[in-house]
Design a protein around this motif. Structure first.
Motif, PDB file in Angstrom:
ATOM      1  N   THR A 127     -10.407  15.686   0.417  1.00 47.09           N
ATOM      2  CA  THR A 127      -9.916  14.331   0.193  1.00 47.09           C
ATOM      3  C   THR A 127      -8.400  14.416   0.136  1.00 47.09           C
ATOM      4  OG1 THR A 127     -11.886  13.636  -1.021  1.00 47.09           O
ATOM      5  CG2 THR A 127      -9.879  12.355  -1.367  1.00 47.09           C
ATOM      6  N   LEU A 128      -7.740  13.714   1.053  1.00 51.15           N
ATOM      7  CA  LEU A 128      -6.282  13.774   1.157  1.00 51.15           C
ATOM      8  C   LEU A 128      -5.661  12.500   0.599  1.00 51.15           C
ATOM      9  CD1 LEU A 128      -5.982  15.035   4.853  1.00 51.15           C
ATOM     10  CD2 LEU A 128      -6.325  16.406   2.790  1.00 51.15           C
ATOM     11  N   GLN A 129      -4.534  12.646  -0.091  1.00 52.58           N
ATOM     12  CA  GLN A 129      -3.751  11.492  -0.536  1.00 52.58           C
ATOM     13  C   GLN A 129      -2.510  11.407   0.331  1.00 52.58           C
ATOM     14  OE1 GLN A 129      -3.318  10.456  -4.816  1.00 52.58           O
ATOM     15  NE2 GLN A 129      -1.123  10.675  -4.442  1.00 52.58           N
ATOM     16  N   VAL A 185       0.851  -1.187   0.000  1.00 54.76           N
ATOM     17  CA  VAL A 185       0.000   0.000   0.000  1.00 54.76           C
ATOM     18  C   VAL A 185       0.887   1.237   0.000  1.00 54.76           C
ATOM     19  CG1 VAL A 185      -1.839   1.227   1.181  1.00 54.76           C
ATOM     20  CG2 VAL A 185      -1.762  -1.256   1.273  1.00 54.76           C
ATOM     21  N   GLN A 186       0.999   1.881  -1.144  1.00 58.63           N
ATOM     22  CA  GLN A 186       1.857   3.051  -1.254  1.00 58.63           C
ATOM     23  C   GLN A 186       1.131   4.331  -0.848  1.00 58.63           C
ATOM     24  OE1 GLN A 186       5.042   2.746  -1.825  1.00 58.63           O
ATOM     25  NE2 GLN A 186       4.809   0.538  -2.071  1.00 58.63           N
ATOM     26  N   THR A 187      -0.164   4.383  -1.132  1.00 61.71           N
ATOM     27  CA  THR A 187      -0.925   5.598  -0.823  1.00 61.71           C
ATOM     28  C   THR A 187      -2.214   5.236  -0.103  1.00 61.71           C
ATOM     29  OG1 THR A 187      -2.072   5.558  -2.956  1.00 61.71           O
ATOM     30  CG2 THR A 187      -0.010   6.821  -2.820  1.00 61.71           C
ATOM     31  N   GLN A 188      -2.726   6.197   0.608  1.00 62.68           N
ATOM     32  CA  GLN A 188      -3.973   6.035   1.340  1.00 62.68           C
ATOM     33  C   GLN A 188      -4.828   7.271   1.111  1.00 62.68           C
ATOM     34  OE1 GLN A 188      -3.543   6.069   5.570  1.00 62.68           O
ATOM     35  NE2 GLN A 188      -5.629   5.445   5.986  1.00 62.68           N
ATOM     36  N   ILE A 194      -4.226  17.333  -2.124  1.00 60.78           N
ATOM     37  CA  ILE A 194      -5.421  17.770  -1.401  1.00 60.78           C
ATOM     38  C   ILE A 194      -6.472  18.203  -2.414  1.00 60.78           C
ATOM     39  CG2 ILE A 194      -6.392  19.384   0.273  1.00 60.78           C
ATOM     40  CD1 ILE A 194      -3.599  19.700   1.472  1.00 60.78           C
ATOM     41  N   GLU A 195      -7.635  17.536  -2.378  1.00 64.34           N
ATOM     42  CA  GLU A 195      -8.784  17.955  -3.182  1.00 64.34           C
ATOM     43  C   GLU A 195      -9.785  18.570  -2.212  1.00 64.34           C
ATOM     44  OE1 GLU A 195      -9.351  17.763  -6.410  1.00 64.34           O
ATOM     45  OE2 GLU A 195      -7.779  16.418  -7.160  1.00 64.34           O
TER      46      GLU A 195
END
Length: 644
Positions: free
Chosen positions: A465-467, A404-407, A479-480
């Motif tokens: 919505t954060l990455q 899992v590289q991103t969340q 950041i969206e």
């Protein structure tokens, strides 16, 4: 997976109900959730009748006052009450006498002694016993107790001279007619002894489930009555049953379209997507039905619905999912905690070691190891897993190695960006009202309302919505955001509300178009221009909804008295008072029984279109009733029979 070993269950139940520990001042951290019951809960804890449990995450002692009580648990607690007041009629363990009956009814080993005592002393009947459990896979499940049922158990216990049945009934509850004739004498007895009373609207709500807070109040008041009686017998020591062996569970999932639903037989016909096969499936009482991830019953299934069908290793249908909402969490197992009737498993996020999350694991949770179904004991501390969840309940836990590289994190900004030190940080409120602080990567990309933005333009209250990038120490790389200027509003009626992982409302606009919206946890709610909590909103309600992005952030409402609809099955016909009782779904997604009254002008139509009288209606018929709800009673202007 199984429910739990019998010995572990016994220890939990003894801890929670029988108070065999030495008496001490128990300090619960969650009883402010039921402030009216604090005195009752604390006194019962002081008497050693309840002692609560340890919260798996905080380690604090909790009572869970708003959780429901099962029928088995209510009998165990009643037995404990008799122990503590010296009112047991015998020291004999009657479980061996009723062994066949108890095993047939699938009563758990840890409760057989108490249930056997209740049978011997006519606190419960064999008819009552048959309703205590229901089919489950792989183990039976306990049924929740209603207020009426527990009143009967306590009433029979207190009615030592068997005089309740002959006493004059003097109840003045607004819903007295909804109380079954068998329960009336015992409800009347408890009212006379000032043990129970109605709610703020003077309703007894006989079919509503009884909560732990209500159970503590009932026990506290009954304690005073029993304490005044002569002592009968000394307390008994609990006996530990032998642990039961673990069993595994396997499952498979197929997708298809429902072609036919037979409500009488529980049979549905399905066309599968993966071939031209048509199958006939049986929906049993243990089959879980979810529509939009919310609980439903067989009557809510319709021809043409696309669904996922889950089968166990015996090819029995165990679950139907229509429009399932998938949510996944990647983490490492930190701790497995044994609680009453289920487990809590605590995980540490694979992308942020500071983040921990717990999920409920019960008999419906599927555990997968190398693609095969296993039991919970196959999971060990440190195992990497992917959890598919619904709210706080784990549906599937898959053990493996996950890169899992991103969340992705959804939430609402609790503050603007903190520029006082590097790395810059920001606080976000996520699901469950958790406030988390994240570090921002130097190369972060910011999008506001779909356009290029900057960190300094972010404000408290923005929906984001954060990455989160695991390779960059869990920092935010994207950041969206939807700013406060993205507000819109709609007008219509809030028909129902469901509180699970998200707070959702079912809304019908002025054009009669139906939609489901998610309400922000920080939403402001006004009823008749007064600020209230969302849970206190009276439904249905005429409302104007204000949005920020896709979240409802403000509700202006007023009660929508007037023409309403009740659809469900008739469970009782009282033609002498022109009333039927209809079982239907409430705003919370649970089922309740509502009295529907017929006036002289009420039009009642059968399936053939013929006008009939109320006394021609029968139980188990599904009806669609429209009428006037004045805040207290529902009076129908039309009742249509839609299914015999």
């Amino acid at each position: 997976m199984r429910l739990k070993p019998a010995a572990a269950l016994l220890m939990t139940v003894i801890l929670f109900f029988t108070g065999t520990m030495s008496v001490f001042a128990v300090q619960f951290t969650d009883i402010n959730d039921a402030p009216w019951a604090i005195t009752h809960i604390e006194r019962m804890a002081e008497k050693g009748i309840i002692s609560g449990s340890i919260h798996p995450t905080t380690g604090q002692r909790v009572y869970l006052p708003n959780n429901p009580v099962t029928k088995v648990e209510s009998v165990v607690m009643l037995y404990s009450l008799l122990q503590k007041t010296g009112q047991l009629t015998s020291a004999t363990d009657y479980s061996s006498k009723y062994q066949t009956m108890l095993n047939t009814a699938k009563i758990p080993d840890w409760a057989q002694k108490q249930v056997g005592y209740a049978l011997e002393n006519a606190i419960i009947t064999t008819g009552d016993l048959s309703t205590f459990m229901r089919e489950g896979s792989p183990d039976p499940l306990q049924n929740p107790a209603s207020r009426e049922e527990v009143a009967v158990f306590f009433g029979r216990t207190l009615d030592k001279n068997r005089q309740a049945a002959g006493a004059a009934i003097s109840l003045n509850f607004l819903d007295t007619e909804a109380i079954s004739s068998a329960a009336l004498p015992y409800v009347n007895l408890l009212v006379q002894k000032r043990i129970i009373s109605g709610d703020n609207e003077n309703r007894f709500n006989p079919r509503a489930t009884i909560t732990r807070a209500e159970m503590a109040a009932l026990s506290n008041k009954s304690y005073d009555v029993l304490e005044g009686s002569d002592e009968i017998i000394i307390e008994l020591k609990p006996v530990d049953p032998a642990p039961q062996p673990e069993t595994g569970r396997q499952s498979r999932i197929r997708t298809g379209e429902i072609q036919l639903v037979n409500l009488d037989t529980g049979i549905i016909v399905v066309d599968y997507d993966d071939d031209d096969e048509r199958d006939i499936l049986e929906v049993t009482g243990s089959t879980i039905i979810r529509i939009n991830s919310l609980p439903h019953e067989l009557m809510n299934l319709r021809q043409g619905q696309k669904a996922e069908f889950t089968f166990d290793d015996q090819n029995e249908l165990i679950r139907i999912d229509i429009n399932p909402r998938r949510a996944y969490y990647y983490g490492k197992v930190v701790q497995i905690v044994d609680l009453l009737d289920y487990y809590a498993v605590i995980f540490e996020s694979l992308t942020d070691s500071a983040e921990r999350k717990s999920f409920k694991v019960d008999s419906r949770t599927i555990i997968l190891v190398d693609g095969s179904a296993r039991t919970l004991s196959s999971l060990q501390t440190g195992d990497q897993v992917r959890v598919e969840y619904d709210g706080q309940t784990a549906l599937t836990i898959e053990k493996g190695t996950f890169d899992v590289q991103t969340q992705q994190v959804d939430g609402i900004l609790e503050s603007a960006v903190n520029f006082q030190r590097l790395p810059y940080t920001i606080q976000v409120k996520t699901t469950g009202s958790q406030i988390r602080e994240y570090a921002i990567d130097d190369s972060v990309v910011v999008r506001i309302g779909g356009s290029r933005g900057y960190l300094e333009e972010l404000n408290k209250g923005d929906v984001v919505t954060l990455q989160i990038d695991g390779e960059k120490d869990g920092r935010i790389t994207r950041i969206e955001a939807l700013g406060l200027e993205s507000v819109r509003k709609v007008e219509g009626t809030i028909e129902s509300m469901t509180i699970s992982r998200n707070i959702e409302i079912r809304f019908v606009d002025k054009n009669r178009a139906e939609s489901t919206y998610i309400v922000a946890e920080t939403a402001r709610v006004y009823e008749d221009n007064q600020r209230i909590e969302l849970r206190d909103l009276r439904l249905p309600a005429e409302a104007t909804l204000y949005f920020e992005g896709n979240l409802v952030t403000e509700i202006e409402a007023s009660p929508a008295f007037g023409t309403q609809v009740v659809q469900g099955r008739i469970v009782r016909v009282r033609d002498t008072i022109n009333m039927i009782i209809v079982r239907h779904m409430t705003a919370s997604g649970a089922y309740q029984e509502t009295p529907v009254y017929a006036a002289d002008s009420t039009l009642i139509i059968d399936r053939s279109g013929r006008e009939i009288r109320l006394r021609d209606l029968a139980t188990n018929q599904e009806v669609f009733a429209t009428g006037i709800y004045d805040g207290n009673e529902f009076t129908a202007d039309r009742i249509l029979v839609i299914q015999d």
